[in-house]
Design an enzyme around this catalytic site. Structure first.
Site, short mmCIF file in Angstrom:
data_model
loop_
_atom_site.label_atom_id
_atom_site.label_comp_id
_atom_site.label_asym_id
_atom_site.label_seq_id
_atom_site.Cartn_x
_atom_site.Cartn_y
_atom_site.Cartn_z
N LYS A 9 -7.57 -5.88 -1.89
CA LYS A 9 -9.01 -6.24 -1.81
C LYS A 9 -9.73 -5.65 -3.00
O LYS A 9 -9.26 -4.70 -3.64
CB LYS A 9 -9.65 -5.71 -0.52
CG LYS A 9 -9.63 -4.19 -0.31
CD LYS A 9 -10.76 -3.41 -0.95
CE LYS A 9 -10.68 -1.91 -0.65
NZ LYS A 9 -11.43 -1.05 -1.57
N ASP A 141 -10.71 1.56 5.85
CA ASP A 141 -10.58 0.21 5.29
C ASP A 141 -9.66 -0.69 6.11
O ASP A 141 -9.57 -1.89 5.84
CB ASP A 141 -10.00 0.28 3.86
CG ASP A 141 -11.02 0.76 2.84
OD1 ASP A 141 -12.20 0.89 3.21
OD2 ASP A 141 -10.62 0.99 1.69
#
Ligand code: C5P
Length: 295
Positions: A9, A141
């Protein structure tokens, strides 16, 4: 046997709010999963309660390496077993491409992929809410990677609002070859007395994603702190990405990867060619065009 991808990401935007009583910080961020990352293969075999992980490292020089038992995959397996009682032997192969400490969410993505894979393989069928709870326990995350795509992320990282993935964009990742420690980066930010960038409203941030990258009002709160601490390399890399035609350039997470967003793929490819001479390691990739992986 089950194969699963664990995408990297980037954070298009990362605003760090106050420090919370639990020591974590509230965030407001826009996460974007990429069509590039690690992959994992799960096989139910071997002795009951055993878990053998083989890691094939395919990361650039300068990237850190860790032992299998410290790996997030191992932690995710242990947590899933504790919660579900699924104890069949496991052999896991992890093809590791995302550098560690790079701000690309590699370990978190591996952990989320492991939870999703085990939930399918075992037939346990934990609910999405139960998986989210495990993900949260594994790291800030990790919840994002259960769904991937693009998302407005807040809280400590556990509040996920899916967004429409922008189309037609190319992403150039520049990993400078050194690791950034997230915990130390937050401590540096806490110690920094300088004023933060202007805070944007949630609505403005979300709406901007549908507009041109050149107009994005996004920023990363770690960047000015790192620059003030003398880490000029970030300023140099971001300046170079812009000079080579990036419509938007920023630091991902708490570093160390910088990225450029290009509306034109040919300009992005040319930027990669020109950048090769400037050091760092490069990847040309794209936003991953899905908004949910399904559970
Ligand atoms: O949750 P995770 O293990 O990724 O966090 C690593 C470290 O980063 C935490 O120990 C904490 O110091 C810091 N952190 C934070 N606030 C967040 C996420 C991480 O302070 N929202």
């Amino acid at each position: 046997m089950l194969n699963i991808k664990a995408p990297a990401k980037i954070n298009l935007h990362l605003e760090v709010k106050g420090r919370r009583p639990d020591g974590f910080h509230d965030l407001e961020s826009i996460f974007l999963a990429l069509d590039w990352g690690d992959s994992l293969c799960f096989d139910c075999s071997g002795a009951e309660a055993q878990c053998a992980i083989k890691i094939a490292w395919d990361i650039p020089i300068g990237g850190a390496v860790i032992q299998p038992e410290e790996n997030m995959v191992f932690k995710a397996v242990s947590l899933f077993r504790a919660r579900s009682g699924f104890m069949r032997g496991l052999r896991i192969r992890l093809d590791k491409r995302i550098p560690l400490g790079a701000g690309l969410g590699g370990g978190s993505s591996d952990a989320a992929a492991t939870l999703l894979a085990l939930n399918r393989l075992s037939g346990v069928g934990l609910s999405p809410a139960a998986l989210r709870e495990l993900a949260e326990e594994l790291g800030s995350d990790v919840p994002f990677f259960l769904s991937g795509g693009a998302a407005f992320v807040s809280g400590r990282g556990e509040l996920i609002e899916p967004l429409i993935v922008p189309e037609g964009l190319s992403v150039v990742l520049v990993y400078p070859g050194f690791v950034s420690n997230t915990r130390l980066a937050f401590a540096l930010l806490d110690a920094d007395g300088n004023e933060r960038c202007v805070s944007r409203s949630r609505e403005e941030l979300i709406q901007a994603l549908g507009g041109k990258p050149a107009d994005w009002p996004y920023h990363n709160d770690f960047l000015p702190v790192f620059l003030a601490a003398g880490m000029e390399v970030y300023g140099d890399l971001l300046g170079e990405l812009r000079r080579l035609g990036a419509d938007f350039a920023a630091l991902s997470g708490s570093g160390s990867t910088c990225f450029g967003i290009f509306s034109d793929e040919i300009t992005a490819s040319r930027a990669v060619e020109k950048f090769r001479g400037c050091g760092g390691f490069l990847y040309l990739t794209f936003p991953l065009a899905y908004s949910t992986r399904g559970h």
